[in-house]
Design a protein around this motif. Sequence first.
Motif, PDB file in Angstrom:
ATOM      1  N   LEU A 160       0.824  -1.210   0.000  1.00 43.96           N
ATOM      2  CA  LEU A 160       0.000   0.000   0.000  1.00 43.96           C
ATOM      3  C   LEU A 160       0.856   1.258   0.000  1.00 43.96           C
ATOM      4  O   LEU A 160       0.606   2.190  -0.762  1.00 43.96           O
ATOM      5  N   GLN A 161       1.866   1.297   0.870  1.00 48.69           N
ATOM      6  CA  GLN A 161       2.695   2.494   1.000  1.00 48.69           C
ATOM      7  C   GLN A 161       3.822   2.553  -0.016  1.00 48.69           C
ATOM      8  O   GLN A 161       4.195   3.623  -0.486  1.00 48.69           O
ATOM      9  N   TYR A 182      -2.512   6.746   1.838  1.00 43.19           N
ATOM     10  CA  TYR A 182      -1.879   5.875   2.831  1.00 43.19           C
ATOM     11  C   TYR A 182      -2.022   6.458   4.234  1.00 43.19           C
ATOM     12  O   TYR A 182      -2.269   5.717   5.198  1.00 43.19           O
TER      13      TYR A 182
END
Length: 232
Positions: free
Chosen positions: A156-157, A180
């Motif tokens: 995700l990040q 995020y």
Amino acid sequence: MKKLLIALVTLLPSLAMAASGHNVHLESANVDLHDKASLERGLDLFQQYCSGCHSTQYQRYERVAADIGISTDDMRSKYILNDAKIGDLMENAIPTADAAKWFGAAPPDLTLVARVRGEDWVYSYLKGFYADETRPFGVNNTVFPLVGMPHVLQDLQGLAVKQDDGTFVTTGGKLTAEEYDQAVRDITGFLVYSAEPVQLERKALGMWVLGFLFIFFIIAYLLKKEYWKDVH
């Protein structure tokens, strides 16, 4: 009570590090426990990315569903990822002995982590992973140096790489930096809720109690004046 003591003992090494004076900058989480949509997103992310290793074993699925406003059917179909029943505690399935062998120590239960550490610490910790080839999982953490867990939210990040000037450049994530931040805020909010599910009710009741005491003080003061008005 035994499980609670075990959870607190598990957190003692982390508390010792905090007490040792390790100075880090913590970002403000700005958690809003009234935002039920955020809490549900946090539950969803926690179940997807965290519950494989970490539990919130002092919470029950049914209580969480009721507090957040999730139907029993949705809780069963979306958020119970094993064969647990709706009334069961939210425990993970990873054997403690195997977890200790894989990670060096069994991953702690996270029911109380936001209360022990504070919401800003949890939020900053989840944002603090960066590449470090000297570590077993290839990452370190700005808030918790020599961290022993992988960066489970890396897809995700993305992965942050430390530059020569001390700044970080992050690439490869599915989410933008703002998205995020919100995802981490959602997870943090869920953990803040888990640490004290009755927090909102406690604060609301506290306001009623203060209001009652204020009114009672006025009545008591007026009675005192009436009783003592003829005393010179």
